[in-house]
Motif scaffolding. Structure first.
Motif, PDB file in Angstrom:
ATOM      1  N   ARG A  90     -11.140  10.093  -3.493  1.00 30.46           N
ATOM      2  CA  ARG A  90     -10.526   8.763  -3.487  1.00 30.46           C
ATOM      3  C   ARG A  90     -10.814   8.023  -2.181  1.00 30.46           C
ATOM      4  O   ARG A  90     -10.572   6.814  -2.093  1.00 30.46           O
ATOM      5  CB  ARG A  90      -9.020   8.859  -3.726  1.00 30.46           C
ATOM      6  N   HIS A  91     -11.329   8.726  -1.189  1.00 28.12           N
ATOM      7  CA  HIS A  91     -11.645   8.105   0.092  1.00 28.12           C
ATOM      8  C   HIS A  91     -13.087   7.598   0.154  1.00 28.12           C
ATOM      9  O   HIS A  91     -13.541   7.200   1.226  1.00 28.12           O
ATOM     10  CB  HIS A  91     -11.408   9.099   1.227  1.00 28.12           C
ATOM     11  N   ARG A 124       0.843  -1.185   0.000  1.00 27.76           N
ATOM     12  CA  ARG A 124       0.000   0.000   0.000  1.00 27.76           C
ATOM     13  C   ARG A 124       0.884   1.242   0.000  1.00 27.76           C
ATOM     14  O   ARG A 124       1.830   1.327   0.770  1.00 27.76           O
ATOM     15  CB  ARG A 124      -0.927   0.018   1.219  1.00 27.76           C
ATOM     16  N   SER A 125       0.547   2.186  -0.854  1.00 26.37           N
ATOM     17  CA  SER A 125       1.335   3.410  -0.912  1.00 26.37           C
ATOM     18  C   SER A 125       0.476   4.552  -1.438  1.00 26.37           C
ATOM     19  O   SER A 125      -0.537   4.329  -2.105  1.00 26.37           O
ATOM     20  CB  SER A 125       2.565   3.226  -1.809  1.00 26.37           C
ATOM     21  N   THR A 126       0.878   5.767  -1.106  1.00 29.29           N
ATOM     22  CA  THR A 126       0.248   6.962  -1.655  1.00 29.29           C
ATOM     23  C   THR A 126       1.265   7.653  -2.551  1.00 29.29           C
ATOM     24  O   THR A 126       2.405   7.885  -2.135  1.00 29.29           O
ATOM     25  CB  THR A 126      -0.212   7.912  -0.544  1.00 29.29           C
ATOM     26  N   MET A 135      -2.994   0.052  -4.040  1.00 32.77           N
ATOM     27  CA  MET A 135      -3.018  -1.197  -3.288  1.00 32.77           C
ATOM     28  C   MET A 135      -2.691  -2.314  -4.268  1.00 32.77           C
ATOM     29  O   MET A 135      -3.448  -2.555  -5.215  1.00 32.77           O
ATOM     30  CB  MET A 135      -4.377  -1.407  -2.624  1.00 32.77           C
ATOM     31  N   ASP A 174      -4.022   6.540  -4.023  1.00 33.55           N
ATOM     32  CA  ASP A 174      -3.708   5.421  -3.127  1.00 33.55           C
ATOM     33  C   ASP A 174      -3.613   4.147  -3.954  1.00 33.55           C
ATOM     34  O   ASP A 174      -4.579   3.758  -4.627  1.00 33.55           O
ATOM     35  CB  ASP A 174      -4.788   5.268  -2.053  1.00 33.55           C
ATOM     36  N   VAL A 176     -13.689   2.248  -1.807  1.00 30.54           N
ATOM     37  CA  VAL A 176     -12.656   1.584  -1.007  1.00 30.54           C
ATOM     38  C   VAL A 176     -13.061   0.137  -0.724  1.00 30.54           C
ATOM     39  O   VAL A 176     -12.243  -0.782  -0.806  1.00 30.54           O
ATOM     40  CB  VAL A 176     -12.396   2.360   0.300  1.00 30.54           C
TER      41      VAL A 176
END
Length: 226
Positions: free
Chosen positions: A41-42, A5-7, A22, A20, A47
């Protein structure tokens, strides 16, 4: 399954868009999400769908399609969230970034669009037919894709809630334009946001099967060299 996982910040034209990522250990494809009007994006629904796709071996990219400054303008005017040309151009730019930078490796790319984001996803798919291997629309407004709808050559699944009668009608009309590449599935008992128990899980399951089936048949395109 181990996930990375990274931003990251994705450059598209003059914009710098936070995203984001995954990524399962060995993804079979990567799905780029286009959120609906007034969302980000949240989005808890996107998600949740992304987590299901991760469990099916698919990488996911949840991205803000507007910059913070544009978000401030849109919060007052609500004009940019319906600028399908702008949003589709941003999505196409992110598709190009995924193909060039390959954060998930050399894998096929899919698009998942919700509400107005579905229209942007379809326009982007029409302009990147060599790079987008599958599209899924959740409660989408494919009618807002305009003339690009008839130019889509990518397998496209339209998912609509059974109680979302107006959007069902719009998707039925869009299905005619999509022709043989399109398929419409109605989730019984669901309203527009799929808030009813078990309905979002059905969306995620349908999407997971669609992407794993069609992306497995897609061949990643080579990176274009200038």
């Amino acid at each position: 399954m181990d996930e990375q996982r990274s931003t990251v910040t994705i450059p598209v034209g003059d914009a710098q868009l936070p995203a984001d990522l995954m990524l399962p250990a060995q993804p079979v494809g990567v799905v780029l999400f286009a959120h609906g009007s007034g969302s980000s994006r949240h989005s808890p629904r996107n998600v949740a769908v992304a987590e299901t796709l991760n469990g099916r071996g698919l990488g996911t990219v949840l991205v803000d399609l507007l910059t913070p400054a544009e978000d401030e303008v849109d919060a007052r005017t609500a004009e940019l969230r319906f600028d399908i040309g702008l949003l589709a151009g941003r999505l196409a730019g992110i598709v190009d970034w995924l193909a060039a930078e390959r954060p998930a490796g050399e894998v096929p790319i899919g698009l998942f669009g919700a509400s107005t984001g579905a229209a942007a996803a379809l326009v982007a798919a029409a302009s990147r037919a060599d790079r987008v291997g599958a599209v899924v629309s959740r409660g989408g407004r494919p009618d807002l894709a305009g003339a690009a709808l008839a130019q889509v050559r990518t397998p496209t699944l339209l998912l609509v809630g059974g109680l979302d009668e107006e959007v069902i009608a719009l998707n039925e009309q869009a299905l005619v334009e999509l022709g043989e590449v399109g398929e419409l599935r109605v989730v019984p008992g669901a309203t527009h946001l799929f808030e009813e128990p078990g309905t979002l899980e059905q969306v995620a399951d349908h999407a997971g099967t669609w992407f794993t089936t069609h992306l497995s048949r897609a061949v990643p395109s080579p990176v274009r060299r200038s």
